[in-house]
Design a protein around this motif. Structure first.
Motif, PDB file in Angstrom:
ATOM      1  N   UNK A   9       0.832  -1.208   0.000  1.00  9.09           N
ATOM      2  CA  UNK A   9       0.000   0.000   0.000  1.00  9.09           C
ATOM      3  C   UNK A   9       0.868   1.261   0.000  1.00  9.09           C
ATOM      4  N   UNK A  10       1.931   1.235   0.803  1.00 10.54           N
ATOM      5  CA  UNK A  10       2.825   2.404   0.872  1.00 10.54           C
ATOM      6  C   UNK A  10       3.552   2.601  -0.466  1.00 10.54           C
ATOM      7  N   UNK A  14       3.395   6.007  -2.587  1.00 11.13           N
ATOM      8  CA  UNK A  14       4.588   6.757  -2.985  1.00 11.13           C
ATOM      9  C   UNK A  14       4.601   6.957  -4.507  1.00 11.13           C
ATOM     10  N   UNK A  15       4.218   5.935  -5.251  1.00 12.09           N
ATOM     11  CA  UNK A  15       4.145   6.048  -6.713  1.00 12.09           C
ATOM     12  C   UNK A  15       3.119   7.119  -7.103  1.00 12.09           C
TER      13      UNK A  15
ATOM     14  N   UNK B  50      -6.950   4.329   1.123  1.00 12.30           N
ATOM     15  CA  UNK B  50      -6.172   3.108   0.904  1.00 12.30           C
ATOM     16  C   UNK B  50      -5.799   2.415   2.210  1.00 12.30           C
ATOM     17  N   UNK B  51      -5.648   3.198   3.271  1.00 11.56           N
ATOM     18  CA  UNK B  51      -5.155   2.657   4.543  1.00 11.56           C
ATOM     19  C   UNK B  51      -6.240   2.555   5.613  1.00 11.56           C
ATOM     20  N   UNK B  52      -7.505   2.733   5.232  1.00  9.34           N
ATOM     21  CA  UNK B  52      -8.589   2.802   6.230  1.00  9.34           C
ATOM     22  C   UNK B  52      -8.680   1.540   7.091  1.00  9.34           C
ATOM     23  N   UNK B  53      -8.287   0.383   6.530  1.00  8.65           N
ATOM     24  CA  UNK B  53      -8.339  -0.869   7.294  1.00  8.65           C
ATOM     25  C   UNK B  53      -7.401  -0.854   8.500  1.00  8.65           C
ATOM     26  N   UNK B  54      -6.443   0.073   8.531  1.00  8.70           N
ATOM     27  CA  UNK B  54      -5.487   0.123   9.634  1.00  8.70           C
ATOM     28  C   UNK B  54      -5.925   1.065  10.762  1.00  8.70           C
TER      29      UNK B  54
END
Lengths: 198, 198
Positions: A9-10, A14-15, B50-54
């Motif tokens: 995901x990171x 970043x892309x 993108x990171x909501x699951x965290x």
């Protein structure tokens, strides 16, 4: 221990930073510089949120915001295609499909599928959400051109007829906004910024 | 006949364009130029999605995206305050409250109230959504600094202790992301980009 999932995901995020370097043909209001596709995507999301009450049909605002946020990521590979450039528009779909494969492919498989489905839905312009999103995306081009006394329409000598043809899908997604936009086109002609046809 | 309501919304959206000219202290990945607050707000929204699951607790993703989209509009009047600049941070709240009054005040009264409430919620960092949003906002600063071999931390000689102190609220909003971020800080020290304390 940081999971592979979070690392992927990171890497995708970043892309995605590269979208800030993709330039559009429109300028900021005031004309100081060309707009980039990342800040455009933000303005698109803000417009969609603020104008959602004008959608032609009931819409899921969250899905529209997701489309706004994701819709231009393919430009990282495929570049921005000027909508009045017939040559660039010709192979646009093919270039953007390959870009979608690579860029969404950086994500974990389930998210890659979700994001690709949202992008496909936006491109197909069939659902109420995609029609409204397409209307707002077009409004994003019209707003600075109107506020910049013709902007890229004037610079590239795009006639009112072509501006109308390009933007009339706004009517299908948000009729009240198309009424406003038609007024802008009429004012652009009346002010001598653009000609009626060419 | 275009309604006064829609005209007010368009006036707000045109004013919002100015966020594209507010520069932050962080650079794009690759370092070519400073990032502006509009493209940052887009990246924030993409990261939150993108990171909501965290997230540490169950969150309403739509509300987090609204916060991401709206959170920096006050900078149009108040400017970007560098988080490691104590003098700038001192009167930040006062300057931003006045900016929120003016900028959200361009909207119809009901929307002005809604947007102001979302911005107040984000600033107060009490709800699960606001805590997660604050974590992602901080990650937005850390990501380019890590990818740019120290970036603005190195440029402004910010120590690892200060970076940790500033960013540890990430842990309250998204523990797995804070674990990742702590690894970045350790790598920045090990690579000699920043010192441990100053």
């Amino acid at each position: 221990m940081v999971s592979n999932r979070l690392q992927s995901q990171i890497q995708f995020l970043a892309e995605a930073d590269r979208l800030k370097q993709i330039l559009r043909k429109t300028r900021l209001i005031g004309g100081s510089r060309l707009e980039n596709s990342a800040e455009h995507s933000w303005h698109f999301a803000l417009m969609a949120l603020t104008l959602s009450e004008h959608a032609a049909e009931a819409i899921d605002v969250l899905r529209v915001l997701k489309m706004a946020i994701l819709h231009d990521l393919v430009e990282i590979d495929a570049g921005d295609s000027f909508v009045y450039d017939a040559a660039a528009m010709k192979d646009k779909a093919e270039r953007e499909q390959a870009a979608a494969d690579r860029i969404f492919g950086l994500l974990p498989a389930d998210q890659a599928r979700d994001y690709r489905a949202l992008w496909d839905e936006f491109e197909a312009q069939q659902t109420p959400e995609a029609k409204f999103a397409a209307a707002i995306d077009r409004l994003c081009g019209m707003l600075p051109n109107f506020y910049n006394s013709g902007g890229s329409w004037k610079e590239h000598q795009i006639s009112a007829d072509r501006v109308t043809q390009r933007n009339q899908p706004i009517g299908a997604g948000a009729p009240a906004i198309w009424e406003l936009a038609e007024g802008w086109i009429a004012e652009a002609v009346a002010s001598g910024w653009i000609v009626t046809e060419n």
